[in-house]
Design a protein around this motif. Structure first.
Motif, mmCIF file in Angstrom:
data_model
loop_
_atom_site.group_PDB
_atom_site.id
_atom_site.type_symbol
_atom_site.label_atom_id
_atom_site.label_comp_id
_atom_site.label_asym_id
_atom_site.label_seq_id
_atom_site.Cartn_x
_atom_site.Cartn_y
_atom_site.Cartn_z
ATOM 1 N N PHE A 125 0.865 -1.182 0.000
ATOM 2 C CA PHE A 125 0.000 0.000 0.000
ATOM 3 C C PHE A 125 0.893 1.220 0.000
ATOM 4 C CE2 PHE A 125 -1.981 3.664 1.783
ATOM 5 C CZ PHE A 125 -3.288 3.637 1.333
ATOM 6 N N GLY A 126 0.759 2.072 -1.006
ATOM 7 C CA GLY A 126 1.552 3.287 -1.069
ATOM 8 C C GLY A 126 0.682 4.485 -1.358
ATOM 9 N N ALA A 127 0.973 5.603 -0.704
ATOM 10 C CA ALA A 127 0.254 6.849 -0.936
ATOM 11 C C ALA A 127 1.208 7.885 -1.514
ATOM 12 C CB ALA A 127 -0.363 7.372 0.358
ATOM 13 N N SER A 128 0.718 8.679 -2.460
ATOM 14 C CA SER A 128 1.473 9.743 -3.097
ATOM 15 C C SER A 128 2.774 9.185 -3.696
ATOM 16 C CB SER A 128 1.730 10.879 -2.100
ATOM 17 O OG SER A 128 2.159 12.045 -2.761
ATOM 18 N N SER A 129 3.934 9.742 -3.348
ATOM 19 C CA SER A 129 5.176 9.207 -3.918
ATOM 20 C C SER A 129 5.386 7.755 -3.503
ATOM 21 C CB SER A 129 6.379 10.055 -3.489
ATOM 22 O OG SER A 129 6.550 10.032 -2.083
ATOM 23 N N GLY A 130 4.849 7.371 -2.340
ATOM 24 C CA GLY A 130 4.919 5.971 -1.933
ATOM 25 C C GLY A 130 4.172 5.056 -2.877
ATOM 26 N N ALA A 131 3.124 5.573 -3.531
ATOM 27 C CA ALA A 131 2.402 4.787 -4.528
ATOM 28 C C ALA A 131 3.264 4.556 -5.762
ATOM 29 C CB ALA A 131 1.106 5.494 -4.908
ATOM 30 N N VAL A 132 4.028 5.571 -6.157
ATOM 31 C CA VAL A 132 4.947 5.420 -7.288
ATOM 32 C C VAL A 132 5.993 4.358 -6.974
ATOM 33 C CG1 VAL A 132 6.684 6.595 -8.703
ATOM 34 C CG2 VAL A 132 4.576 7.791 -8.073
ATOM 35 N N LEU A 133 6.560 4.427 -5.761
ATOM 36 C CA LEU A 133 7.564 3.445 -5.361
ATOM 37 C C LEU A 133 6.959 2.047 -5.302
ATOM 38 C CD1 LEU A 133 10.335 2.616 -4.395
ATOM 39 C CD2 LEU A 133 9.721 3.399 -2.091
ATOM 40 N N ALA A 134 5.735 1.924 -4.811
ATOM 41 C CA ALA A 134 5.086 0.611 -4.743
ATOM 42 C C ALA A 134 4.913 0.023 -6.140
ATOM 43 C CB ALA A 134 3.739 0.739 -4.044
ATOM 44 N N LEU A 135 4.541 0.839 -7.105
ATOM 45 C CA LEU A 135 4.409 0.360 -8.486
ATOM 46 C C LEU A 135 5.764 -0.049 -9.060
ATOM 47 C CD1 LEU A 135 1.838 2.975 -9.800
ATOM 48 C CD2 LEU A 135 1.415 0.536 -9.446
ATOM 49 N N ASP A 136 6.804 0.729 -8.756
ATOM 50 C CA ASP A 136 8.154 0.367 -9.211
ATOM 51 C C ASP A 136 8.579 -0.971 -8.611
ATOM 52 O OD1 ASP A 136 8.497 2.641 -10.767
ATOM 53 O OD2 ASP A 136 9.489 3.775 -9.180
ATOM 54 N N ALA A 137 8.281 -1.167 -7.327
ATOM 55 C CA ALA A 137 8.654 -2.424 -6.676
ATOM 56 C C ALA A 137 7.894 -3.596 -7.279
ATOM 57 C CB ALA A 137 8.391 -2.324 -5.173
ATOM 58 N N ALA A 138 6.617 -3.396 -7.588
ATOM 59 C CA ALA A 138 5.834 -4.472 -8.189
ATOM 60 C C ALA A 138 6.371 -4.843 -9.560
ATOM 61 C CB ALA A 138 4.367 -4.055 -8.285
ATOM 62 N N ALA A 139 6.786 -3.837 -10.330
ATOM 63 C CA ALA A 139 7.357 -4.112 -11.651
ATOM 64 C C ALA A 139 8.701 -4.817 -11.540
ATOM 65 C CB ALA A 139 7.505 -2.819 -12.438
ATOM 66 N N GLY A 140 9.473 -4.480 -10.491
ATOM 67 C CA GLY A 140 10.799 -5.068 -10.330
ATOM 68 C C GLY A 140 10.824 -6.383 -9.589
ATOM 69 N N LEU A 141 9.746 -6.682 -8.851
ATOM 70 C CA LEU A 141 9.699 -7.899 -8.027
ATOM 71 C C LEU A 141 8.419 -8.669 -8.330
ATOM 72 C CD1 LEU A 141 10.657 -6.159 -4.648
ATOM 73 C CD2 LEU A 141 12.223 -7.390 -6.157
ATOM 74 N N PRO A 142 8.234 -9.122 -9.564
ATOM 75 C CA PRO A 142 6.947 -9.717 -9.955
ATOM 76 C C PRO A 142 6.591 -10.990 -9.210
ATOM 77 C CG PRO A 142 8.613 -10.090 -11.644
ATOM 78 C CD PRO A 142 9.207 -9.112 -10.677
ATOM 79 N N GLU A 143 7.575 -11.723 -8.680
ATOM 80 C CA GLU A 143 7.287 -12.958 -7.955
ATOM 81 C C GLU A 143 7.010 -12.707 -6.477
ATOM 82 O OE1 GLU A 143 6.981 -15.732 -9.653
ATOM 83 O OE2 GLU A 143 7.518 -14.599 -11.455
ATOM 84 N N LYS A 144 7.277 -11.485 -6.012
ATOM 85 C CA LYS A 144 7.186 -11.203 -4.577
ATOM 86 C C LYS A 144 6.080 -10.212 -4.224
ATOM 87 C CE LYS A 144 12.042 -12.354 -3.891
ATOM 88 N NZ LYS A 144 13.354 -11.990 -3.301
ATOM 89 N N VAL A 145 5.810 -9.282 -5.113
ATOM 90 C CA VAL A 145 4.723 -8.329 -4.879
ATOM 91 C C VAL A 145 3.492 -8.844 -5.599
ATOM 92 C CG1 VAL A 145 3.907 -5.975 -5.189
ATOM 93 C CG2 VAL A 145 6.308 -6.392 -4.620
ATOM 94 N N VAL A 146 2.484 -9.262 -4.824
ATOM 95 C CA VAL A 146 1.311 -9.913 -5.408
ATOM 96 C C VAL A 146 0.144 -8.958 -5.587
ATOM 97 C CG1 VAL A 146 2.000 -12.165 -4.526
ATOM 98 C CG2 VAL A 146 0.512 -10.696 -3.135
ATOM 99 N N GLY A 147 0.323 -7.695 -5.230
ATOM 100 C CA GLY A 147 -0.720 -6.707 -5.428
ATOM 101 C C GLY A 147 -0.258 -5.345 -4.941
ATOM 102 N N VAL A 148 -0.870 -4.294 -5.489
ATOM 103 C CA VAL A 148 -0.530 -2.924 -5.101
ATOM 104 C C VAL A 148 -1.810 -2.120 -4.950
ATOM 105 C CG1 VAL A 148 0.596 -0.757 -5.782
ATOM 106 C CG2 VAL A 148 1.697 -2.937 -6.276
ATOM 107 N N ILE A 149 -1.892 -1.371 -3.863
ATOM 108 C CA ILE A 149 -2.923 -0.351 -3.700
ATOM 109 C C ILE A 149 -2.212 0.994 -3.772
ATOM 110 C CG2 ILE A 149 -4.755 0.574 -2.236
ATOM 111 C CD1 ILE A 149 -4.725 -2.260 -0.856
ATOM 112 N N ALA A 150 -2.530 1.766 -4.799
ATOM 113 C CA ALA A 150 -1.836 3.028 -5.072
ATOM 114 C C ALA A 150 -2.806 4.186 -4.850
ATOM 115 C CB ALA A 150 -1.301 3.036 -6.501
ATOM 116 N N TYR A 151 -2.585 4.933 -3.768
ATOM 117 C CA TYR A 151 -3.455 6.071 -3.467
ATOM 118 C C TYR A 151 -2.832 7.360 -4.004
ATOM 119 C CZ TYR A 151 -6.596 9.250 -1.057
ATOM 120 O OH TYR A 151 -7.525 10.230 -0.783
ATOM 121 N N GLU A 152 -3.451 7.919 -5.002
ATOM 122 C CA GLU A 152 -3.091 9.214 -5.575
ATOM 123 C C GLU A 152 -1.604 9.380 -5.876
ATOM 124 O OE1 GLU A 152 -4.824 12.545 -3.526
ATOM 125 O OE2 GLU A 152 -6.864 11.844 -3.900
#
Length: 281
Positions: free
Chosen positions: A100-127
């Motif tokens: 779960f990431g908010a604001s810039s944390g949401a951007v980082l969460a999406l980057d982590a999901a793209a870079g760790l496809p076997e480990k990040v099983v979902g992302v909630i991106a708030y704004e």
């Protein structure tokens, strides 16, 4: 191999990231893992309320991003280093997690999901704070260099003011009010170096132009994108464009605004729990 340690003075724990940086976190609840990724000029304290609401049913990992709170800072920042920090946290808690990431944390969460496809099983991106139109001024490409120079010259407070003014678009009266809250302002000034990191993290997403598909082309995890009905128009249009770009569902939360995850996170819980039930069956 990641090693987990417990601080002798508080309930904080630590993992060691790939470059040797110590990343501090709190852990609460039991169940599938949810990692909370903080926004700019925030540490794990700002996610305490959200974490408490999710701890009933999930194991919540609430951490200090590098350069904040009790986490270290190797001093050679790249997006990949922060992704490695998240990987160390996920590895220490079963090997898979929803972020779960908010604001810039949401951007980082999406980057982590793209870079760790076997480990990040979902992302909630708030704004995610993307700027795709002319509803607010774009963030100048030289801002990170200007902030870095201010911090290096010992002008940390000025760097925080400049980041709030230029990157966040805060008016002068709001910045004055923030400075009047001495404790919170001092906490932000201690994190002044991270304004450089978050500005670089969002570079290319705040130019007032349509987004590129390249950054998250490796993204495979399901994503829920959230936006508040009371947020600024540029956040609403940018959030929706990002959701469309990555093929994610986008939900508008009535009455919410950019600070809702910190101030009134209960407003988000129905959407968050519904998504977690799917991503973490």
């Amino acid at each position: 191999m990641t090693k987990t340690n417990t601080s002798p003075t508080t309930s904080l724990h630590q993992v060691t990231s790939a470059d040797g940086t110590r990343i501090s976190f709190e852990r609460s609840g039991h169940g599938p893992t949810v990692v909370l990724v903080a926004q700019a000029l925030s540490d794990l304290r700002d996610n305490h309320r959200l974490g408490a609401l999710l701890a009933d049913g999930y194991r919540v990992v609430n951490y200090d991003r590098r350069g904040r709170g009790n986490s270290g800072d190797a001093g050679s920042w790249e997006i990949a280093r922060e992704v490695e920090d998240i990987e160390a946290l996920v590895d220490a808690h079963g090997g898979t997690a929803v972020l779960f990431g908010a604001s810039s944390g949401a951007v980082l969460a999406l980057d982590a999901a793209a870079g760790l496809p076997e480990k990040v099983v979902g992302v909630i991106a708030y704004e995610p704070p993307v700027i795709v139109d002319d509803q607010r001024a774009p963030v100048p490409r030289d801002l990170a260099a200007r902030l870095d120079a201010l911090v290096r010259d010992g002008l940390a407070s000025e760097a925080v003011r400049e980041f709030n003014r230029v990157a966040l678009g805060a008016p002068a009266l709001m910045i004055w009010a923030m400075q009047a809250m001495i404790g919170p302002w001092r906490a932000m000034v201690k994190m002044a170096q991270t304004t450089v990191y978050d500005t670089r993290l969002c570079m290319g997403l705040q130019d007032g132009e349509p987004l590129s598909t390249d950054r998250w082309k490796a993204l495979r995890a399901p994503v829920l994108v959230l936006v508040g009905s009371k947020s600024e128009p540029f956040l609403q249009s940018g959030t929706r464009e990002l959701a469309s770009l990555i093929g994610a569902d986008c939900s508008t939360i009535n009455g919410a605004h950019h600070a809702t995850p910190m101030m009134k996170p209960a407003a988000l819980i129905p959407w968050v729990r519904s998504f977690l039930t799917t991503a973490h069956p």
